[in-house]
Motif scaffolding. Structure first.
Motif, short mmCIF file in Angstrom:
data_model
loop_
_atom_site.label_atom_id
_atom_site.label_comp_id
_atom_site.label_asym_id
_atom_site.label_seq_id
_atom_site.Cartn_x
_atom_site.Cartn_y
_atom_site.Cartn_z
N TYR A 54 48.75 5.84 -39.36
CA TYR A 54 48.54 5.98 -37.92
C TYR A 54 48.98 7.36 -37.44
CZ TYR A 54 49.01 5.51 -32.91
OH TYR A 54 48.91 5.73 -31.56
N GLY A 55 50.16 7.77 -37.83
CA GLY A 55 50.69 9.07 -37.40
C GLY A 55 49.85 10.24 -37.87
N THR A 56 49.38 10.19 -39.09
CA THR A 56 48.55 11.28 -39.62
C THR A 56 47.22 11.37 -38.90
OG1 THR A 56 49.60 11.02 -41.79
CG2 THR A 56 47.49 12.19 -41.73
N VAL A 57 46.56 10.24 -38.73
CA VAL A 57 45.28 10.23 -38.00
C VAL A 57 45.50 10.69 -36.56
CG1 VAL A 57 43.39 8.78 -37.15
CG2 VAL A 57 44.23 8.49 -39.47
N ALA A 58 46.58 10.23 -35.95
CA ALA A 58 46.87 10.63 -34.56
C ALA A 58 47.10 12.14 -34.48
CB ALA A 58 48.10 9.88 -34.06
N LEU A 59 47.88 12.69 -35.39
CA LEU A 59 48.15 14.12 -35.38
C LEU A 59 46.87 14.93 -35.53
CD1 LEU A 59 50.32 16.40 -35.48
CD2 LEU A 59 50.20 16.18 -37.96
N ILE A 60 46.03 14.53 -36.44
CA ILE A 60 44.76 15.23 -36.66
C ILE A 60 43.84 15.08 -35.45
CG2 ILE A 60 42.66 15.19 -38.08
CD1 ILE A 60 44.53 14.38 -40.45
N SER A 61 43.97 14.00 -34.71
CA SER A 61 43.06 13.70 -33.59
C SER A 61 43.36 14.46 -32.30
CB SER A 61 43.09 12.20 -33.30
OG SER A 61 42.60 11.48 -34.39
N TYR A 62 44.54 15.04 -32.16
CA TYR A 62 44.89 15.68 -30.89
C TYR A 62 43.95 16.83 -30.52
CZ TYR A 62 49.12 13.08 -29.88
OH TYR A 62 50.00 12.08 -29.56
N LEU A 63 43.72 17.77 -31.41
CA LEU A 63 42.88 18.93 -31.09
C LEU A 63 41.43 18.53 -30.83
CD1 LEU A 63 42.63 21.95 -30.63
CD2 LEU A 63 42.23 22.20 -33.08
N PRO A 64 40.78 17.81 -31.74
CA PRO A 64 39.40 17.41 -31.42
C PRO A 64 39.31 16.49 -30.21
CG PRO A 64 40.05 16.52 -33.56
CD PRO A 64 41.16 17.38 -33.09
N GLY A 65 40.40 15.76 -29.93
CA GLY A 65 40.41 14.89 -28.74
C GLY A 65 40.27 15.68 -27.46
N GLY A 66 40.95 16.80 -27.38
CA GLY A 66 40.83 17.66 -26.20
C GLY A 66 39.43 18.22 -26.05
N ILE A 67 38.85 18.63 -27.14
CA ILE A 67 37.48 19.15 -27.13
C ILE A 67 36.51 18.05 -26.71
CG2 ILE A 67 35.64 20.12 -28.56
CD1 ILE A 67 37.96 21.43 -30.23
N LEU A 68 36.71 16.86 -27.27
CA LEU A 68 35.84 15.72 -26.94
C LEU A 68 35.94 15.37 -25.45
CD1 LEU A 68 33.97 13.53 -28.20
CD2 LEU A 68 36.02 12.12 -28.46
N ALA A 69 37.15 15.42 -24.90
CA ALA A 69 37.34 15.09 -23.49
C ALA A 69 36.63 16.09 -22.57
CB ALA A 69 38.82 15.04 -23.15
N ASP A 70 36.48 17.31 -23.02
CA ASP A 70 35.77 18.31 -22.23
C ASP A 70 34.26 18.12 -22.29
OD1 ASP A 70 38.08 19.52 -21.35
OD2 ASP A 70 38.10 21.01 -22.95
N LYS A 71 33.77 17.47 -23.31
CA LYS A 71 32.33 17.33 -23.50
C LYS A 71 31.76 15.96 -23.10
CE LYS A 71 32.07 20.74 -27.19
NZ LYS A 71 31.46 21.80 -26.43
N VAL A 72 32.62 14.93 -23.08
CA VAL A 72 32.16 13.56 -22.82
C VAL A 72 32.85 13.04 -21.56
CG1 VAL A 72 32.02 11.22 -23.77
CG2 VAL A 72 31.83 13.18 -25.29
#
Length: 132
Positions: A54-72
């Motif tokens: 969970y922690g590893t996936v969460a850590l990796i997800s932070y940067l693309p999550g911000g990009i995704l939030a700007d596009k969707v």
């Protein structure tokens, strides 16, 4: 003006409640450590493994999550997060095998961080900071 204010506070209430609930399954080991070990029939090491996944996936997800939030749209992301986390929580409640638990917690990292957290931050920033 009144309708806008109601909408603002209703939305903030929903996402605040969502933030309080969406992470409960991912962090249930904090309160139910021994119950999880016996219920899932796993060892301390295996519980650490699912927490690490969970922690590893969460850590990796932070940067693309911000990009995704700007596009969707934040509405789509929040809806996807709530539904996805709900389905994963129900699946987890069926006491699946250790292999499936690893999949569930990996996907929880996606639904709670990649899609929810970034949309949560963007929504709060938009409705609180820009809509005063």
């Amino acid at each position: 003006m009144k309708g806008e204010t109601f909408k603002k506070y209703f939305l903030l209430t929903v996402i605040a409640l969502g933030a309080g609930v969406i992470y409960k399954v991912a962090y249930m080991r904090e309160a139910f450590y021994d119950a999880m070990l016996s219920g899932f029939q796993i060892t301390n090491t295996q519980l650490g493994t699912i927490s690490s996944i969970y922690g590893t996936v969460a850590l990796i997800s932070y940067l693309p999550g911000g990009i995704l939030a700007d596009k969707v749209s934040y509405k789509k992301l929040l809806t996807l997060s709530f539904i996805g986390s709900g389905v994963l929580s129900l699946w987890c409640s069926t006491m699946p095998s250790f292999g499936m638990i690893k999949v569930i917690f990996g996907l929880m990292g996606v639904t709670t961080i990649l899609t929810y957290w970034s949309a949560f931050v963007k929504t709060v920033r938009f409705w609180v900071v820009t809509k005063r």
